[in-house]
Motif scaffolding. Structure first.
Motif, PDB file in Angstrom:
ATOM      1  N   VAL A  52      89.045 -75.172  48.434  1.00 37.09           N
ATOM      2  CA  VAL A  52      89.013 -75.453  47.002  1.00 37.09           C
ATOM      3  C   VAL A  52      89.391 -74.178  46.255  1.00 37.09           C
ATOM      4  CG1 VAL A  52      87.615 -76.280  45.076  1.00 37.09           C
ATOM      5  CG2 VAL A  52      87.195 -77.152  47.389  1.00 37.09           C
ATOM      6  N   LEU A  53      90.502 -74.257  45.528  1.00 39.30           N
ATOM      7  CA  LEU A  53      91.025 -73.103  44.805  1.00 39.30           C
ATOM      8  C   LEU A  53      91.310 -73.469  43.348  1.00 39.30           C
ATOM      9  CD1 LEU A  53      93.517 -71.946  47.584  1.00 39.30           C
ATOM     10  CD2 LEU A  53      91.358 -70.845  46.970  1.00 39.30           C
ATOM     11  N   ASP A  54      90.399 -74.176  42.722  1.00 39.28           N
ATOM     12  CA  ASP A  54      90.570 -74.577  41.329  1.00 39.28           C
ATOM     13  C   ASP A  54      90.433 -73.366  40.422  1.00 39.28           C
ATOM     14  OD1 ASP A  54      90.705 -77.140  42.366  1.00 39.28           O
ATOM     15  OD2 ASP A  54      88.630 -77.629  41.863  1.00 39.28           O
ATOM     16  N   HIS A  55      91.296 -73.269  39.432  1.00 41.96           N
ATOM     17  CA  HIS A  55      91.258 -72.170  38.448  1.00 41.96           C
ATOM     18  C   HIS A  55      91.264 -70.804  39.141  1.00 41.96           C
ATOM     19  CE1 HIS A  55      89.918 -75.295  35.626  1.00 41.96           C
ATOM     20  NE2 HIS A  55      88.994 -75.602  36.495  1.00 41.96           N
ATOM     21  N   ALA A  56      92.100 -70.634  40.132  1.00 44.45           N
ATOM     22  CA  ALA A  56      92.093 -69.393  40.914  1.00 44.45           C
ATOM     23  C   ALA A  56      93.323 -68.517  40.650  1.00 44.45           C
ATOM     24  CB  ALA A  56      91.990 -69.716  42.403  1.00 44.45           C
ATOM     25  N   TYR A  57      94.083 -68.822  39.603  1.00 41.97           N
ATOM     26  CA  TYR A  57      95.236 -68.017  39.194  1.00 41.97           C
ATOM     27  C   TYR A  57      96.301 -67.925  40.280  1.00 41.97           C
ATOM     28  CZ  TYR A  57      92.158 -66.739  35.375  1.00 41.97           C
ATOM     29  OH  TYR A  57      91.306 -66.794  34.298  1.00 41.97           O
ATOM     30  N   ILE A  58      96.607 -69.067  40.866  1.00 46.91           N
ATOM     31  CA  ILE A  58      97.590 -69.127  41.949  1.00 46.91           C
ATOM     32  C   ILE A  58      98.912 -69.658  41.412  1.00 46.91           C
ATOM     33  CG2 ILE A  58      98.119 -70.148  44.189  1.00 46.91           C
ATOM     34  CD1 ILE A  58      95.069 -70.483  44.542  1.00 46.91           C
ATOM     35  N   SER A  59     100.003 -69.007  41.802  1.00 48.09           N
ATOM     36  CA  SER A  59     101.344 -69.449  41.407  1.00 48.09           C
ATOM     37  C   SER A  59     102.088 -69.931  42.654  1.00 48.09           C
ATOM     38  CB  SER A  59     102.090 -68.301  40.727  1.00 48.09           C
ATOM     39  OG  SER A  59     102.426 -67.303  41.669  1.00 48.09           O
ATOM     40  N   ASN A  60     103.403 -70.048  42.528  1.00 50.45           N
ATOM     41  CA  ASN A  60     104.208 -70.493  43.673  1.00 50.45           C
ATOM     42  C   ASN A  60     104.030 -69.593  44.890  1.00 50.45           C
ATOM     43  OD1 ASN A  60     105.258 -72.690  42.332  1.00 50.45           O
ATOM     44  ND2 ASN A  60     107.162 -71.684  41.775  1.00 50.45           N
ATOM     45  N   HIS A  61     103.893 -68.311  44.663  1.00 49.50           N
ATOM     46  CA  HIS A  61     103.738 -67.369  45.778  1.00 49.50           C
ATOM     47  C   HIS A  61     102.522 -67.728  46.640  1.00 49.50           C
ATOM     48  CE1 HIS A  61     104.171 -63.604  47.987  1.00 49.50           C
ATOM     49  NE2 HIS A  61     102.884 -63.393  47.785  1.00 49.50           N
ATOM     50  N   GLY A  62     101.411 -68.009  46.011  1.00 56.87           N
ATOM     51  CA  GLY A  62     100.204 -68.411  46.739  1.00 56.87           C
ATOM     52  C   GLY A  62     100.389 -69.760  47.419  1.00 56.87           C
TER      53      GLY A  62
END
Length: 153
Positions: A44-54
């Motif tokens: 679960v990575l909600d609201h984790a500031y992830i973009s395409n790279h992640g």
């Protein structure tokens, strides 16, 4: 994140929730590269500031092959990152995917709708204001999504 990814105590971990942690792409890349993530079934990575790279790091990781549920609600993942996840052969066990509130747009929705790998899912949450009528129609009529519980508000 680096200390977490190298902890041998994580080798039996099946559930990891990093909501609101500001994990960002670098942290997710480090976790995805860790062999200690090999038993992970829910991430679960909600609201984790992830973009395409992640998203690419997750999609390309051989350490996440047991992942069944992946939540990426409200990040910065665009069409390329979303498509990388649904088309990934490393994520062939994935059954539940939450991509809502990411700027996927019509192009991303259409690419996902045309991806045969999406048929393996039981649930796909993809609603976002960036998806217009063309993207919604593609998802609704996709032959690959007919058996998938689709959340598209």
């Amino acid at each position: 994140m680096a200390a977490l990814s190298t902890s041998s105590k994580l080798n039996k971990l099946t559930y990891l929730n990093l909501t609101l942690t500001q994990a960002e792409d670098q942290g997710i890349s480090t976790l995805a590269a860790s062999s200690f993530m090999q038993n992970l079934e829910t991430l679960v990575l909600d609201h984790a500031y992830i973009s395409n790279h992640g998203a690419f790091a997750i999609a390309n990781s051989p350490n996440l092959q047991r992942l069944i549920r992946l939540e990426l609600y409200d990040n910065m993942i665009e069409n390329q990152g979303a498509f990388a996840i649904v088309s990934s052969t490393n994520l062939s066990s994935l059954k539940e995917l939450m991509l809502a509130e990411n700027p996927i747009g019509d192009k991303g929705a259409i690419d996902i709708a045309n991806c045969p790998n999406v048929a393996r899912l039981r649930y796909l949450g993809i609603e976002d204001e960036s998806i217009g009528e063309e993207g919604r129609q593609a998802l609704h009529y996709s032959p690959y999504l007919q058996g998938v519980d689709l959340f598209l508000a």
